[in-house]
Motif scaffolding. Structure first.
Motif: not given
Length: 408
Positions: A2-8, A10
């Motif tokens: 989820k953290e990787i997806y949120n950074k993606w 952004e």
């Protein structure tokens, strides 16, 4: 994850798309055979958009109709008028361009096995039959004329239904929108696969022989994009139209260029309309409608190919026939989505206006398929980006009359 997806997400989508394009070009240049599996990413992306778009349109339109209040303002008349005006003007531009820069074809293409419509009656019949298509079949086939017709009918009669039923439909439409937004976030991978496959399969060397025809097509489309549409936009909003036009091209035109599908680009256009602050009840209807009848690019293709065939055969075209071709191409273009094969298969219909036999007209269609890698991409980009442009212009026109600021 989820953290990787949120950074993606952004990172700006357009920046990610540009990186995807560059990676696609790099891979097809360096390792066209070893990286062949990349092509499937494009198929998955387009397949996902095409799969969800009909369901999205159905529920969004039903939700828009059941939530519409009596006396509530709607811009649909203005939007439809802009769609028809834009298509007719595009056809006129193509006819004038063909007279100023006549092109002759090398008619060596093989005949197509697909049967084109024989006359305007065939186009209109196809449109009407699509209108009354089985609603489930319309959703399965992506028949947006049928989807719009049935969803509006369901919406009208559900307006008197229970509030819990209405809310359930609204909730479903919101859930589908979230699914679509998630798919769009992975557009860079899809576009990387699309550009890799396109360049590896078609290349550009085979297109050089038709360079003059390509330049005429792209020149007419560019004239409509950067001259005709800005004039229409300025008349509507009385301010510099290019920020809006460039935004439509940047976010809608770019994805449409690579997907080469107005239907697949419907979710992208709806997302852009939301970003522009437009009324969801309006654009949820106008965007899928635009994918069906707003066909300026198709009108250009039909007109230029028909006149190129006439020039090749030495047929003299009078001013009356030219005007008639402009109107016929515009009407036919509006029915292009209801005819198998799209705009190219409507070329014989326009050719028949000049007495060009079908076997020669089908060779012209063959030329169209040869240069389709460029022609169809640019045509779809023009068609799809103007769906958002004309939808926003109709609403911004009302904002201007009300004294509201238009911030693009």
């Amino acid at each position: 994850m989820k953290e990787i997806y949120n950074k993606w997400i952004e990172i700006s989508l357009i920046k990610r798309v540009i990186v995807g394009i560059l990676l696609g070009i790099l891979l097809v240049t360096v390792a066209p055979d070893k990286a062949s599996g990349i092509a499937i990413l494009g198929d998955i992306f387009v397949g996902a958009l095409k799969a969800v778009a009909p369901v999205l349109v159905f529920f969004l339109v039903v939700a828009a109709v059941i939530q519409h209040k009596e006396g509530q303002k709607s811009n649909m008349k203005s939007i439809v008028s802009l769609y028809l005006l834009g298509t007719l003007l595009a056809s006129i531009v193509a006819v004038v361009a063909s007279f100023l820069f006549p092109v002759e074809l090398i008619l060596q293409a093989g005949e197509s096995a697909i049967a084109p419509p024989e006359n305007i009656y065939g186009v209109l019949k196809s449109l009407l039959m699509n209108l009354v298509d089985n609603p489930l079949n319309a959703i399965l086939r992506g028949n947006y004329i049928g989807i719009l017709f049935w969803s509006i009918l369901f919406g009208i009669f559900l307006k008197s239904g229970k509030e819990s039923t209405k809310q359930a439909i609204v909730d479903i439409s919101e859930a589908i929108l979230k699914v679509v937004k998630t798919v769009i976030e992975f557009a860079p991978f899809g576009i990387m696969g699309l550009i890799f496959n396109s360049m590896r399969t078609n290349g550009f060397s085979s297109l050089l022989i038709y360079g003059k025809l390509i330049l005429l097509l792209l020149g007419a489309m560019a004239f409509v994009t950067f001259i005709v549409n800005p004039v229409i936009a300025w008349v509507m909003i009385r301010q510099n139209p290019f920020p809006l036009i460039m935004k439509c091209l940047k976010y809608s035109g770019m994805t449409a260029f690579f997907t080469r599908s107005s239907a697949a680009n419907i979710p992208v256009n709806m997302s852009l309309c939301e970003e522009l602050g437009l009324d969801k009840d309006v654009y949820s209807v106008s965007i899928p409608l635009g994918a069906t009848i707003n066909m300026g690019g198709a009108a250009i293709t039909i007109s230029i190919f028909a006149l190129s065939a006439a020039h090749t055969l030495g047929i003299q075209i009078d001013i009356f026939s030219a005007i008639l071709l402009s109107v016929l191409s515009a009407i036919s273009a509006c029915g292009a989505s209801g005819v198998a094969g799209g705009s190219l298969l409507l070329i014989p219909l326009a050719c028949s206006l000049f007495g060009i036999p079908n076997e020669i007209a089908m060779q012209v269609v063959g030329v169209g398929f040869i240069i389709g890698v460029i022609q169809d991409s640019c045509e779809t980009a023009l068609n799809s980006s103007t769906d958002v442009l004309f939808t926003s212009l109709a609403e911004y026109y009302n904002w201007r009359k009300e004294g509201r600021a238009i911030l693009i």
